[in-house]
Structure formats: structure tokens, C-alpha cells
Design a protein around this motif. Sequence first.
Motif, PDB file in Angstrom:
ATOM      1  N   ASP B 224       0.828  -1.194   0.000  1.00 37.79           N
ATOM      2  CA  ASP B 224       0.000   0.000   0.000  1.00 37.79           C
ATOM      3  C   ASP B 224       0.874   1.261   0.000  1.00 37.79           C
ATOM      4  O   ASP B 224       1.810   1.382   0.783  1.00 37.79           O
ATOM      5  N   GLY B 226       0.324   4.011   1.108  1.00 37.18           N
ATOM      6  CA  GLY B 226       0.263   4.690   2.392  1.00 37.18           C
ATOM      7  C   GLY B 226       1.429   4.350   3.309  1.00 37.18           C
ATOM      8  O   GLY B 226       1.838   5.161   4.136  1.00 37.18           O
ATOM      9  N   GLN B 227       1.976   3.138   3.141  1.00 37.20           N
ATOM     10  CA  GLN B 227       3.117   2.734   3.976  1.00 37.20           C
ATOM     11  C   GLN B 227       4.325   3.613   3.695  1.00 37.20           C
ATOM     12  O   GLN B 227       5.008   4.069   4.610  1.00 37.20           O
ATOM     13  N   ARG B 244      13.450  -0.372   5.971  1.00 40.26           N
ATOM     14  CA  ARG B 244      12.807  -0.653   7.246  1.00 40.26           C
ATOM     15  C   ARG B 244      11.330  -1.017   7.098  1.00 40.26           C
ATOM     16  O   ARG B 244      10.792  -1.777   7.888  1.00 40.26           O
ATOM     17  N   ILE B 245      10.661  -0.396   6.136  1.00 35.15           N
ATOM     18  CA  ILE B 245       9.197  -0.512   6.091  1.00 35.15           C
ATOM     19  C   ILE B 245       8.709  -1.339   4.902  1.00 35.15           C
ATOM     20  O   ILE B 245       7.938  -2.274   5.066  1.00 35.15           O
ATOM     21  N   PRO B 248      10.628  -5.327   4.164  1.00 37.48           N
ATOM     22  CA  PRO B 248      10.227  -6.390   5.095  1.00 37.48           C
ATOM     23  C   PRO B 248       8.778  -6.851   4.902  1.00 37.48           C
ATOM     24  O   PRO B 248       8.455  -8.000   5.166  1.00 37.48           O
ATOM     25  N   GLN B 249       7.923  -5.938   4.431  1.00 33.58           N
ATOM     26  CA  GLN B 249       6.520  -6.336   4.235  1.00 33.58           C
ATOM     27  C   GLN B 249       6.327  -7.169   2.973  1.00 33.58           C
ATOM     28  O   GLN B 249       5.297  -7.822   2.813  1.00 33.58           O
ATOM     29  N   TYR B 325       2.937 -11.966  11.676  1.00 35.14           N
ATOM     30  CA  TYR B 325       2.321 -10.737  12.189  1.00 35.14           C
ATOM     31  C   TYR B 325       0.919 -10.503  11.631  1.00 35.14           C
ATOM     32  O   TYR B 325       0.211  -9.616  12.071  1.00 35.14           O
ATOM     33  N   GLU B 326       0.539 -11.287  10.617  1.00 35.27           N
ATOM     34  CA  GLU B 326      -0.799 -11.085  10.067  1.00 35.27           C
ATOM     35  C   GLU B 326      -1.834 -11.991  10.714  1.00 35.27           C
ATOM     36  O   GLU B 326      -2.998 -11.988  10.335  1.00 35.27           O
ATOM     37  N   GLN B 327      -1.377 -12.815  11.683  1.00 32.81           N
ATOM     38  CA  GLN B 327      -2.330 -13.683  12.369  1.00 32.81           C
ATOM     39  C   GLN B 327      -2.761 -13.069  13.684  1.00 32.81           C
ATOM     40  O   GLN B 327      -1.946 -12.585  14.448  1.00 32.81           O
ATOM     41  N   LYS B 328      -4.068 -13.104  13.890  1.00 32.74           N
ATOM     42  CA  LYS B 328      -4.580 -12.491  15.120  1.00 32.74           C
ATOM     43  C   LYS B 328      -4.320 -13.364  16.327  1.00 32.74           C
ATOM     44  O   LYS B 328      -4.262 -14.565  16.213  1.00 32.74           O
TER      45      LYS B 328
END
Lengths: 259, 328
Positions: B224, B226-227, B244-245, B248-249, B325-328
Amino acid sequence: MNKNNSPLLELKNIHKKFGKVIAIKNVNLKLYSGEKLCIIGPSGSGKSTLLRTINFLETIDQGQIFFQGKEVGYVYKKGKRILDKAKNISTLRAEIGMVFQHFHLFPHMTVLENVMEGPRTVQKKSKDEAKQIALDMLSKVGLLNKKDVYPVCLSGGQKQRVAIARALAMKPKLMLFDEPTSALDPELVGEVFEAIKKLAEEGMTMIIVTHQMGFAKEMADRVIFMENGEIIAQAQSKEFFSSSNMPKRIQSFLNKILE
Amino acid sequence: MILGLLFFLFIFLIPIAGECLSLYQQGEQALAMGNLAKAKHIFYKIPPFVNKQKNPDFLKARLLLARLYYNQKKYNLAQKECLTILKYFPNHKETKSLLHEIQNLNQPVIIQFFKDTYKYLPALLKGTLMTLILVLFTMLVSPFGGLLIALGRISRFYPLSSLCWCIIWLFRGTPLLLQLFFIYYGLPALGITLKPLTAAFLGLGLNYSAYLAEIIRAGIQSIDAGQMEAALALGMTYSQAMRRIIIPQTYKRIIPPIANEFIALIKDTALVSTIAMVELMRSADQLFNTYFDVKILILAGLIYLILTSIFTLIFEKVERKVGAYEQK
């Protein structure tokens, strides 16, 4: 408010086009330290674009921006106006906090890491120092208990409060809020307002783009109404919402929104 | 005195050697006419020792008989000949392996298979090691090469982005086999001579960097916008924001397609067998040309399957880890 000093931020004669579409036309604005300014207006009126030009997420086609009395973003060489070095623009941005409509938290970092990221990467603070700042900011927005979770586990309101903490961790001189509650469920709006209000009471200078008239009324010292890229009215908050003195266009807009 | 003795030996030996040779030849002639019984009769006249020395003609003749019997499926007779040879020539390899084969015929297929596997495996495993070296090298190098090309490709600096576009266009648009040939056989014409291993590293590294570049670019552009804005608004520079942003995503998104490429890579390493590299495919090829045993090819296939399975499991694990990190 102390209007005798020079303004913290001054926009002079700003113009901006997207292709052939005029987004901002001849905007002039002065903001003094400690002031809270709300920008309202119908969608597509250039409110967000104006906000984004202040920290150069959008470049401007014409005009000048002064921050703390110095012109920023552009340098002049042989009479030509050219964009300043990326590094200088980054330095400017580091002093201006920004909160987005859609939060834009970094999903691969925990809440604490999100807030530490600015002090760590930009200000090169030590890990301990950055962590201390981050914890302070998180407790300020009341989310200390969520420090070790990832953003995916947060509600919209919590995300926005973390985003506020992330911006505050940089100790900015000016905060920009771009429709901070527009993406939230109604019942979550309150907690974000509370966080922003608390900030206002501490004396933070801020510009808020919002559709929430109640909030604008309560928060703002001054309100600006924009339409078609122009500022068509600005007044002190009390004056603005006591409607009778305002142009018809604004009255009809307010009526529509307040219905 | 010594010279005299040698002379005497010489005079004495020649006729006997000559006679034996002619016996062997006579036997061969009899065989050529299809008279096995006569040939056997003649071959049996050849003595195992001539003048207390082992007689190579005896070995040749008896081994020929053993082979003939083996081909005619008279395994008992063949075995008897083998044993006779081994009595006088206990270390003769060919005879041993023939005897081994005859004895194997009586064993269950499974045991035979394991015995053969044991025979082929050392050479195949040696080849597998080389295949692994090639695979691991390319896996380590190509993501970085790919990242550089991808970043160049999305750069707003036109010469750089078009250069990177051209690299991708070239290496994706021509066969890897051709690229390897060009690097190993073609470059010497331009005065650059590379060792096979260097050429293989270069060819695989460049080819896979070009492929990964497009995957990585797609990954970066799928994040996105926006990141990037949020990172810039914090005061980060473009490279800080990328490092950094943004990058990694991308991991979670690009690992499945990259794993796909790496599985293809394991199999593509077989192509370097054409530029004098002895890896798994080449080892299998060499063994097959010696033994003409289809089991060798099956074994090589199994090893490739094991390799791809192991890497598939590893990639699945990595994917789960980077996406946690995408798992609740």
C-alpha cells in the motif's frame, strides 16, 4: 496565542494542479504556535491535498511555504525554483507529525516498535531512549497494555491512537490530522477525539481536516472552509458556527452535515 | 651369463606363447562358425599357467565362454567358468562382477535393487553434493541481485531503470542453456576463459536474479502506497523507508513465487552438466553409459524429488514465520 511573534507556519499563494485539474488555488494561511486550525469543506475541495503539501507529500506548482520563519522545500538557483534536497525535506518532515485517515501503521512491527521506529531510525536515538519515549507516548494515548501486539489485533480506534503516538514520539512542533476519524466506526470516534483533545490541551499546534462539525466546534480556535481548492471563508470557531454572519454556501453545507 | 639366460627364455617362450595364441584364435574361429562345442574343446586345452606364469589367454577364453553361457541363460555353466577363472585369477574384477550378477539372479528383486543402489549411490551422492552447492549459491546470491535489479527498475532515474529493464529482458528472453553455452564456450572467443564452476555460478546467478527481480518488484509495488507515505512523513529517507518498512513487508508475498523459482532452480542445475560440470545429472548420465541400468535414472529422479521436497518444506516453514504478524 501570541500573534506578535512570526507564525510557525505560513503558506503564501499556493497553487497545485493534478494534470489539468486544479487542486489548490491561491491559498494563503498563517498558523501561530499553539493554534488549533480545522479545515472543513465538501469532499474533493482540496483539504487533504493542502495538508499534504505542508510536509511535501505533495509538491506545489507555485507559492512558498515558511516553517519557523524559513522558506522550506524549494531552493532557488539562477532564478529557477527547484525542489530541495531529499535530506532537507526529510528533516522538515521529522518536525511535522502526520496522522492519516487510514492509520498506515507498519503491520510487520508491534505497537511498541511502530512508535519506536521514528526515534530509532530517523533521530538515531538509542534503543533504551526510544523505548522510553514510546512507552510514554503509548501511556498518553492509553494503549500501554497493547504494546506487544501487532496492529492487526487492534480496533480502528486503537490503531489511530497508536498512529498518534507514533507521530508524537518524534516530538513534532506541528501535528497534521488528515480526517483522523473518517475511517472509524461511530462508536470508536470518541476515543480518538479524546486523544487529540488531550494533545490540544497540552498546547500542541495542529491542523485538522475533518468532517465532524461537533469536533471542529469544540476543538478549533479557527475554522477554514474550502471549496474547489480555494479558501472561501475563515473565522474564529465561535463566529463560524454561529452561522448567521457566514455566506449562504457555508450555511447550506453545515445544515446538510448537521442534519 | 644373465644375457644368455634371457636369450634362452626368449627362444623357449615364444613358441609356447605362439601356440596358445593360436589355440585362442582357433577357438574364436570355431565360435565364429557357430560351433560352441568345438570352441569349448579348444579353449579347454589352454593351460592356466605357462612356464609358471599366469596365462592371460586362459582368462580371456574362459571369460568369453562364461559370457556366452550367461547370454544363453545357462547360468550354472557360466558360474562354473567364473569359479574356474577365480581359482587362478582370484582378483579379476570383471569375472567377479559377472559371478555377482549370476548369483544376484537368484535373489529377490528388492535385495538386488538395494545392492545395485549401494553400488551406484556413492557416485550419485557426489553429484548431488555439487548440485546442492550450485543450488545454495544461487539461492543466496540471486535474491540480492534480484533486489538490486528490482530497485533499479522502479527508479525514476531513466537510464538506470531502462538498463535494469534490458537485463531482465535479456536473461528472461533467452534459454538458460544458451546463456550457459555463451558464458562457457562463447566468452573464450572474446578472451575471457572461465572455469566450469565459475561459469555455472555466473549463468545461474544472473538468470535467477533476473527472474527474482520481477517478483521482488511486484512485491514492492503491491505494498500500500500509504506505507511509504507514513514512513516519509515520519522523516525517513527513501532508502530508510525501503529498508525498514517496505521490503520487510514484501517477504510474505514474494516467498511463495520465489520458492517456486527455487524449485525450478534445483532442476535447472541439470543444465550445467552440458558445460563440463559433474553434478547429479551428469553423474547419473556417466553411470548409465557404463551400466545401461535404468535403476540409475530412477535413483537420480528420487534424489531430485527428495531435494525438492526438503526445500518445499523449508520454504513453507519460512513463509509461515515471516507472515506471523498477520495472524490475530
